[in-house]
Design a protein around this motif. Structure first.
Motif, PDB file in Angstrom:
ATOM      1  N   THR A  24       0.865  -1.118  -0.006  1.00 35.75           N
ATOM      2  CA  THR A  24       0.023   0.099   0.007  1.00 35.75           C
ATOM      3  C   THR A  24       0.917   1.182   0.024  1.00 35.75           C
ATOM      4  OG1 THR A  24      -0.333  -0.212   2.335  1.00 35.75           O
ATOM      5  CG2 THR A  24      -1.823  -1.037   1.140  1.00 35.75           C
ATOM      6  N   VAL A  25       0.182   2.459  -0.313  1.00 34.41           N
ATOM      7  CA  VAL A  25       1.204   3.469  -0.647  1.00 34.41           C
ATOM      8  C   VAL A  25       0.411   4.536  -0.158  1.00 34.41           C
ATOM      9  CG1 VAL A  25       2.532   2.503  -2.591  1.00 34.41           C
ATOM     10  CG2 VAL A  25       0.212   3.960  -2.974  1.00 34.41           C
ATOM     11  N   THR A  26       1.160   5.912  -0.109  1.00 37.88           N
ATOM     12  CA  THR A  26       0.667   7.067   0.719  1.00 37.88           C
ATOM     13  C   THR A  26       0.157   7.658  -0.695  1.00 37.88           C
ATOM     14  OG1 THR A  26       2.619   8.047   0.771  1.00 37.88           O
ATOM     15  CG2 THR A  26       1.950   7.151   2.727  1.00 37.88           C
ATOM     16  N   GLU A  27      -0.644   8.984  -0.549  1.00 36.65           N
ATOM     17  CA  GLU A  27      -0.865   9.811  -1.810  1.00 36.65           C
ATOM     18  C   GLU A  27       0.355  10.449  -2.343  1.00 36.65           C
ATOM     19  OE1 GLU A  27      -3.960  13.307  -3.066  1.00 36.65           O
ATOM     20  OE2 GLU A  27      -3.735  12.781  -0.799  1.00 36.65           O
ATOM     21  N   ALA A  28       1.536  10.719  -1.337  1.00 39.80           N
ATOM     22  CA  ALA A  28       2.582  11.046  -1.879  1.00 39.80           C
ATOM     23  C   ALA A  28       3.379  10.087  -2.792  1.00 39.80           C
ATOM     24  CB  ALA A  28       3.536  11.809  -0.746  1.00 39.80           C
ATOM     25  N   GLU A  29       3.278   8.964  -2.432  1.00 40.85           N
ATOM     26  CA  GLU A  29       4.035   7.811  -2.993  1.00 40.85           C
ATOM     27  C   GLU A  29       3.331   7.424  -4.353  1.00 40.85           C
ATOM     28  OE1 GLU A  29       6.099   5.489   0.820  1.00 40.85           O
ATOM     29  OE2 GLU A  29       3.955   5.135   0.161  1.00 40.85           O
ATOM     30  N   GLN A  45      -8.662   3.881  -2.635  1.00 40.86           N
ATOM     31  CA  GLN A  45      -8.316   4.619  -1.504  1.00 40.86           C
ATOM     32  C   GLN A  45      -8.758   3.733  -0.222  1.00 40.86           C
ATOM     33  OE1 GLN A  45      -9.426   8.521  -0.909  1.00 40.86           O
ATOM     34  NE2 GLN A  45      -7.385   8.863   0.127  1.00 40.86           N
ATOM     35  N   ASP A  48      -7.842   4.324   5.909  1.00 43.80           N
ATOM     36  CA  ASP A  48      -6.557   5.140   6.782  1.00 43.80           C
ATOM     37  C   ASP A  48      -5.995   6.462   5.704  1.00 43.80           C
ATOM     38  OD1 ASP A  48      -5.259   3.594   4.865  1.00 43.80           O
ATOM     39  OD2 ASP A  48      -4.225   2.608   6.400  1.00 43.80           O
ATOM     40  N   GLY A  49      -6.493   6.382   4.243  1.00 45.11           N
ATOM     41  CA  GLY A  49      -5.848   7.302   3.365  1.00 45.11           C
ATOM     42  C   GLY A  49      -4.973   6.683   2.559  1.00 45.11           C
ATOM     43  N   ARG A  50      -4.350   5.610   2.510  1.00 52.26           N
ATOM     44  CA  ARG A  50      -3.456   5.013   1.766  1.00 52.26           C
ATOM     45  C   ARG A  50      -4.149   4.626   0.683  1.00 52.26           C
ATOM     46  NH1 ARG A  50      -0.071   1.085   5.527  1.00 52.26           N
ATOM     47  NH2 ARG A  50      -2.300   0.839   6.235  1.00 52.26           N
ATOM     48  N   TYR A  51      -3.441   3.899  -0.386  1.00 53.17           N
ATOM     49  CA  TYR A  51      -3.929   3.380  -1.455  1.00 53.17           C
ATOM     50  C   TYR A  51      -3.334   2.085  -2.013  1.00 53.17           C
ATOM     51  CZ  TYR A  51      -5.336   7.883  -2.760  1.00 53.17           C
ATOM     52  OH  TYR A  51      -6.120   9.347  -2.885  1.00 53.17           O
ATOM     53  N   GLN A  86      -3.874  -6.009   6.077  1.00 52.80           N
ATOM     54  CA  GLN A  86      -4.475  -4.692   6.086  1.00 52.80           C
ATOM     55  C   GLN A  86      -5.712  -4.651   5.664  1.00 52.80           C
ATOM     56  OE1 GLN A  86      -1.814  -1.341   4.706  1.00 52.80           O
ATOM     57  NE2 GLN A  86      -0.132  -3.020   4.504  1.00 52.80           N
TER      58      GLN A  86
END
Length: 246
Positions: A24-29, A45, A48-51, A86
Motif C-alpha cells: 500500500t502507498v501514501t498519496e505522496a507515493e 483508497q 486510513d488514506g493510503r492506496y 491490512q
C-alpha cells in the motif's frame, strides 16, 4: 520440449499483474493521479488514506474485439500477506458495529480474508463454504454459482453438513473478497438461508460498482448491510482512457 513463455499472456493494453497487490502507498507515493481517466491501473483508497493500486482487466466481448468495459482486479491469494492483513483489518473494523454470532467465508478468495476478519473480531473460528465436494456432503446443501470473472456453468457451492450446527439459528457475517454483480453472493445467501442462518451483514475487501445493491436484499426488501475496505467503479472506455461507468 518447448519452454513456457514466462512473460505472461495479457490482453493488449493491460499490465501483467506480477507486481500488483504487493504494497500500500501514501498519496505522496502514488505514481498516478487518483482521478480519471485511468490507463492500466486504478488506485483504490483505503479508510486510513493510503492506496492499493489495482490492475485493470478488460471484460471479454462476444466477438473477441477490444474490450469496452473493464474492472479493477484483486487476487487475494497472489497479494502480499501484509496487504491481505491490512484489508482484513479494515473489513473487520467496518463490520464491528453489526451484531452477529459467526463468521462465514465464501470461496475461493474470500477464504483468504475470513479467518483474519474473524480473528480481528475476537472469534476463534469461522465456517468456510467451498466448491469441492467431499463424499459425505449432501446435495440439498449445495447451490449453483457463477461470477463475472469466472466463466462457465456447473459450479456448486457447498457447506459441510458437520458444520450446520455452527450456523443454524445464528446471525452470520458473510466474508468474501469482492462484490460486483452480486450473483455469487446471492448463491451464498440462498445456501445460508436454507441452513437456517440469518445474514446480519456482508464484509468484502472490494465493493465494485453498484449492481450488487439491487440483489442483496432481505425477504422484506430491506438492504443487507455490505461493508468494504474500499470501493471501486466498473469502467468504460473513452477516447482518453478508462472512466467510471455513467
Amino acid at each position: 520440449m518447448s519452454q513456457i513463455d514466462l512473460t505472461g499472456q495479457n490482453l493488449p493494453g493491460f499490465d501483467a499483474t506480477t507486481d500488483y497487490w504487493q504494497t500500500t502507498v501514501t498519496e505522496a507515493e502514488l505514481a498516478q493521479s487518483p482521478l480519471p481517466p485511468y490507463a492500466k491501473s486504478y488506485p483504490a483508497q483505503l479508510p486510513d488514506g493510503r492506496y492499493v493500486v489495482l490492475p485493470l482487466r478488460g471484460m471479454p466481448t462476444a466477438d473477441g474485439s477490444a474490450p469496452e468495459r473493464c474492472v479493477a482486479s484483486l487476487i487475494a491469494n497472489q497479494a502480499s500477506i501484509d496487504v491481505v492483513e491490512q484489508l482484513a483489518l479494515h473489513m473487520a473494523n467496518a463490520a464491528r458495529p453489526h451484531a452477529f454470532d459467526v463468521v462465514v467465508g465464501l470461496p475461493t478468495l474470500g477464504l483468504a480474508f475470513a479467518p483474519l476478519v474473524a480473528k480481528h473480531l475476537g472469534h476463534s473460528r469461522y465456517v468456510p463454504l467451498g466448491y469441492s465436494r467431499k463424499y459425505w456432503y449432501r446435495e440439498e446443501l449445495s447451490e449453483p454459482v457463477s461470477s463475472i470473472t469466472t466463466p462457465g456453468k456447473g459450479k456448486l457451492l457447498y457447506i459441510d453438513p458437520n458444520q450446520l450446527s455452527l450456523i443454524a439459528g445464528k446471525r452470520v457475517l458473510v466474508v468474501d473478497d469482492a462484490v460486483s454483480s452480486g450473483t455469487t453472493m446471492v448463491s451464498g445467501l440462498r445456501l445460508l438461508e436454507r441452513c437456517g442462518a440469518e445474514v446480519a451483514a456482508i464484509a468484502v475487501a472490494m465493493r465494485q460498482g453498484t449492481q450488487w445493491q439491487q440483489k442483496l436484499l432481505r425477504a422484506d426488501g430491506s438492504a443487507i448491510p455490505v461493508v468494504g475496505a474500499y470501493d471501486c467503479p466498473r469502467m468504460e472506455r473513452r477516447a482518453d482512457g478508462w472512466w467510471p461507468e455513467a
